[in-house]
Design a protein around this motif. Structure first.
Motif, mmCIF file in Angstrom:
data_model
loop_
_atom_site.group_PDB
_atom_site.id
_atom_site.type_symbol
_atom_site.label_atom_id
_atom_site.label_comp_id
_atom_site.label_asym_id
_atom_site.label_seq_id
_atom_site.Cartn_x
_atom_site.Cartn_y
_atom_site.Cartn_z
ATOM 1 N N LEU A 121 -5.203 66.073 19.802
ATOM 2 C CA LEU A 121 -6.199 65.762 20.817
ATOM 3 C C LEU A 121 -6.544 66.986 21.649
ATOM 4 O O LEU A 121 -5.678 67.759 22.022
ATOM 5 C CB LEU A 121 -5.679 64.659 21.756
ATOM 6 C CG LEU A 121 -5.285 63.346 21.063
ATOM 7 C CD1 LEU A 121 -4.730 62.382 22.091
ATOM 8 C CD2 LEU A 121 -6.469 62.745 20.353
ATOM 9 N N GLY A 122 -7.829 67.133 21.909
ATOM 10 C CA GLY A 122 -8.264 68.198 22.798
ATOM 11 C C GLY A 122 -8.312 67.664 24.220
ATOM 12 O O GLY A 122 -7.613 66.714 24.567
ATOM 13 N N LYS A 123 -9.131 68.267 25.030
ATOM 14 C CA LYS A 123 -9.259 67.838 26.413
ATOM 15 C C LYS A 123 -9.926 66.474 26.461
ATOM 16 O O LYS A 123 -10.974 66.260 25.883
ATOM 17 C CB LYS A 123 -10.081 68.856 27.207
ATOM 18 C CG LYS A 123 -10.240 68.486 28.671
ATOM 19 C CD LYS A 123 -11.044 69.542 29.401
ATOM 20 C CE LYS A 123 -11.219 69.169 30.874
ATOM 21 N NZ LYS A 123 -12.023 70.186 31.592
ATOM 22 N N THR A 124 -9.319 65.516 27.132
ATOM 23 C CA THR A 124 -9.904 64.193 27.281
ATOM 24 C C THR A 124 -10.072 63.882 28.759
ATOM 25 O O THR A 124 -9.343 64.389 29.604
ATOM 26 C CB THR A 124 -9.010 63.120 26.636
ATOM 27 O OG1 THR A 124 -7.706 63.188 27.222
ATOM 28 C CG2 THR A 124 -8.906 63.327 25.129
ATOM 29 N N VAL A 125 -11.057 63.040 29.060
ATOM 30 C CA VAL A 125 -11.339 62.732 30.462
ATOM 31 C C VAL A 125 -11.013 61.286 30.795
ATOM 32 O O VAL A 125 -11.134 60.883 31.934
ATOM 33 C CB VAL A 125 -12.819 63.037 30.791
ATOM 34 C CG1 VAL A 125 -13.093 64.528 30.646
ATOM 35 C CG2 VAL A 125 -13.758 62.238 29.894
ATOM 36 N N SER A 126 -10.606 60.494 29.827
ATOM 37 C CA SER A 126 -10.265 59.101 30.100
ATOM 38 C C SER A 126 -9.379 58.573 28.986
ATOM 39 O O SER A 126 -9.239 59.190 27.918
ATOM 40 C CB SER A 126 -11.530 58.242 30.190
ATOM 41 O OG SER A 126 -12.125 58.112 28.910
ATOM 42 N N ARG A 127 -8.788 57.409 29.208
ATOM 43 C CA ARG A 127 -7.978 56.776 28.173
ATOM 44 C C ARG A 127 -8.846 56.406 26.976
ATOM 45 O O ARG A 127 -8.399 56.455 25.824
ATOM 46 C CB ARG A 127 -7.298 55.528 28.735
ATOM 47 C CG ARG A 127 -6.365 55.781 29.907
ATOM 48 C CD ARG A 127 -5.173 56.630 29.518
ATOM 49 N NE ARG A 127 -4.262 55.948 28.617
ATOM 50 C CZ ARG A 127 -3.165 56.499 28.113
ATOM 51 N NH1 ARG A 127 -2.885 57.764 28.400
ATOM 52 N NH2 ARG A 127 -2.373 55.824 27.311
ATOM 53 N N ILE B 59 -3.188 48.778 18.111
ATOM 54 C CA ILE B 59 -3.590 50.145 18.460
ATOM 55 C C ILE B 59 -3.125 50.487 19.868
ATOM 56 O O ILE B 59 -2.613 51.578 20.122
ATOM 57 C CB ILE B 59 -5.119 50.304 18.345
ATOM 58 C CG1 ILE B 59 -5.555 50.099 16.892
ATOM 59 C CG2 ILE B 59 -5.561 51.677 18.851
ATOM 60 C CD1 ILE B 59 -7.054 49.984 16.713
ATOM 61 N N ALA B 60 -3.299 49.544 20.786
ATOM 62 C CA ALA B 60 -2.878 49.768 22.170
ATOM 63 C C ALA B 60 -1.379 50.026 22.248
ATOM 64 O O ALA B 60 -0.920 50.895 22.997
ATOM 65 C CB ALA B 60 -3.253 48.555 23.028
ATOM 66 N N LEU B 61 -0.612 49.292 21.452
ATOM 67 C CA LEU B 61 0.844 49.450 21.454
ATOM 68 C C LEU B 61 1.241 50.837 20.938
ATOM 69 O O LEU B 61 2.089 51.512 21.540
ATOM 70 C CB LEU B 61 1.484 48.363 20.598
ATOM 71 C CG LEU B 61 3.019 48.364 20.530
ATOM 72 C CD1 LEU B 61 3.608 48.118 21.916
ATOM 73 C CD2 LEU B 61 3.501 47.302 19.545
ATOM 74 N N VAL B 62 0.626 51.266 19.853
ATOM 75 C CA VAL B 62 0.955 52.569 19.263
ATOM 76 C C VAL B 62 0.605 53.705 20.212
ATOM 77 O O VAL B 62 1.354 54.682 20.352
ATOM 78 C CB VAL B 62 0.223 52.750 17.919
ATOM 79 C CG1 VAL B 62 0.362 54.187 17.416
ATOM 80 C CG2 VAL B 62 0.782 51.780 16.880
ATOM 81 N N LEU B 63 -0.538 53.590 20.894
ATOM 82 C CA LEU B 63 -1.018 54.670 21.760
ATOM 83 C C LEU B 63 -0.557 54.529 23.207
ATOM 84 O O LEU B 63 -0.880 55.376 24.047
ATOM 85 C CB LEU B 63 -2.549 54.750 21.697
ATOM 86 C CG LEU B 63 -3.121 55.159 20.334
ATOM 87 C CD1 LEU B 63 -4.649 55.133 20.366
ATOM 88 C CD2 LEU B 63 -2.632 56.538 19.926
ATOM 89 N N GLY B 64 0.178 53.467 23.497
ATOM 90 C CA GLY B 64 0.709 53.305 24.845
ATOM 91 C C GLY B 64 -0.352 53.087 25.898
ATOM 92 O O GLY B 64 -0.308 53.667 26.983
ATOM 93 N N THR B 65 -1.301 52.230 25.591
ATOM 94 C CA THR B 65 -2.383 51.965 26.536
ATOM 95 C C THR B 65 -2.695 50.473 26.529
ATOM 96 O O THR B 65 -2.077 49.696 25.794
ATOM 97 C CB THR B 65 -3.631 52.787 26.162
ATOM 98 O OG1 THR B 65 -4.615 52.651 27.183
ATOM 99 C CG2 THR B 65 -4.227 52.335 24.834
ATOM 100 N N SER B 66 -3.650 50.066 27.338
ATOM 101 C CA SER B 66 -4.064 48.667 27.356
ATOM 102 C C SER B 66 -5.148 48.445 26.299
ATOM 103 O O SER B 66 -5.629 49.390 25.667
ATOM 104 C CB SER B 66 -4.614 48.294 28.739
ATOM 105 O OG SER B 66 -5.830 48.986 28.987
ATOM 106 N N LYS B 67 -5.540 47.188 26.104
ATOM 107 C CA LYS B 67 -6.548 46.886 25.096
ATOM 108 C C LYS B 67 -7.951 47.305 25.525
ATOM 109 O O LYS B 67 -8.813 47.504 24.669
ATOM 110 C CB LYS B 67 -6.533 45.390 24.771
ATOM 111 C CG LYS B 67 -5.278 44.932 24.035
ATOM 112 C CD LYS B 67 -5.481 43.554 23.423
ATOM 113 C CE LYS B 67 -5.676 42.492 24.470
ATOM 114 N NZ LYS B 67 -5.777 41.138 23.872
ATOM 115 N N GLU C 144 -13.207 49.717 24.136
ATOM 116 C CA GLU C 144 -14.310 50.630 24.447
ATOM 117 C C GLU C 144 -14.437 51.723 23.388
ATOM 118 O O GLU C 144 -15.549 52.098 22.987
ATOM 119 C CB GLU C 144 -14.081 51.256 25.823
ATOM 120 C CG GLU C 144 -14.185 50.258 26.967
ATOM 121 C CD GLU C 144 -13.741 50.842 28.302
ATOM 122 O OE1 GLU C 144 -13.137 51.936 28.300
ATOM 123 O OE2 GLU C 144 -13.997 50.192 29.344
ATOM 124 N N ALA C 145 -13.308 52.232 22.915
ATOM 125 C CA ALA C 145 -13.319 53.278 21.891
ATOM 126 C C ALA C 145 -13.894 52.756 20.581
ATOM 127 O O ALA C 145 -14.649 53.461 19.898
ATOM 128 C CB ALA C 145 -11.910 53.817 21.662
#
Length: 230
Positions: free
Chosen positions: A12-18, A46-54, A59-60
């Protein structure tokens, strides 16, 4: 289909949001073939693997749908886009209408830095081809074409061609699985770059059109498989 938990960590490069992070991860997994054509994309997994919410996952997926990498399926929700004969012809028709003329019309904008960058990309692609690392070859091929058309001064057209390149990468990976020869594509790229160096407008346009036309043969093979139910 691969287990999401076994996928490699994305670069991953520079990101500005989840949402950016999730989009970048999914895009890399798709374009490196880690997520297979038609694979169901479950938000919760996907959320579980990436450690984020759904929410950022949802949105992605919407963003990737707009870029043509995922699609909504009536029975399976979002899935990795399948390469069909219609997709190939649609993408290549749009590309044929733009890229040859855009590149040929921008030859005066090519400086030594741009030419050196294109040459370096081809060198990396050739090295990857020797190792039969077709995923790396696909990435370098995308970069080669971007170096060419990004010399144009119309940012809207460049953005549209960037979007097409993602879909072209899906097609390329599928075509190589179908025993096409990516090494031959490298030879075509060398010829195109030689014409660009000479600032030969007509030859550059002609070679790019011929290069783009080749992949339509793959559309015919895909159509035959679709007709036979393969």
């Amino acid at each position: 289909m691969p287990d999401l938990s076994q996928l490699k960590n994305p670069t991953l490069g520079k990101t500005v949001s989840r949402t950016d992070l999730v989009e970048a991860a999914l895009r890399e997994w798709i374009l490196t073939g880690q997520l297979s054509s038609g694979q169901q994309l479950v938000e919760r997994e996907i959320a579980l693997v990436l450690g984020t919410s759904k929410t950022p996952v949802r949105e992605a997926l919407i963003v990737l749908s707009r870029r043509g990498l995922v699609e909504a399926n009536t029975y399976h929700g979002m899935t990795v886009r399948k390469v069909t004969s219609h997709m190939i012809r649609s993408v290549q028709q749009a590309r044929m209408m733009l890229e040859p003329d855009i590149v040929a019309g921008s030859l005066e904008n090519f400086d030594m830095e741009a030419l050196a960058k294109a040459t370096a990309v081809l060198d990396r692609s050739a090295a990857a081809a020797k190792e039969r690392d077709w995923v790396k070859v696909a990435a370098e091929n995308r970069e080669f074409h971007r170096v060419l058309y990004s010399q144009h001064d119309n940012d809207l057209i460049i953005s549209f061609l960037d979007q097409l390149q993602d879909q072209i990468a899906l097609i390329a990976l599928a075509s190589w699985d179908d025993n096409a020869d990516p090494v031959d594509e490298g030879t075509q790229h060398e010829d195109i770059l030689a014409a660009v160096r000479r600032k030969d407008v007509n030859t550059t346009r002609k070679l790019l059109r011929s290069h783009i036309q080749v992949l339509l043969k793959f559309a015919d093979r895909v159509a035959e498989n679709e007709s036979s139910g393969a």
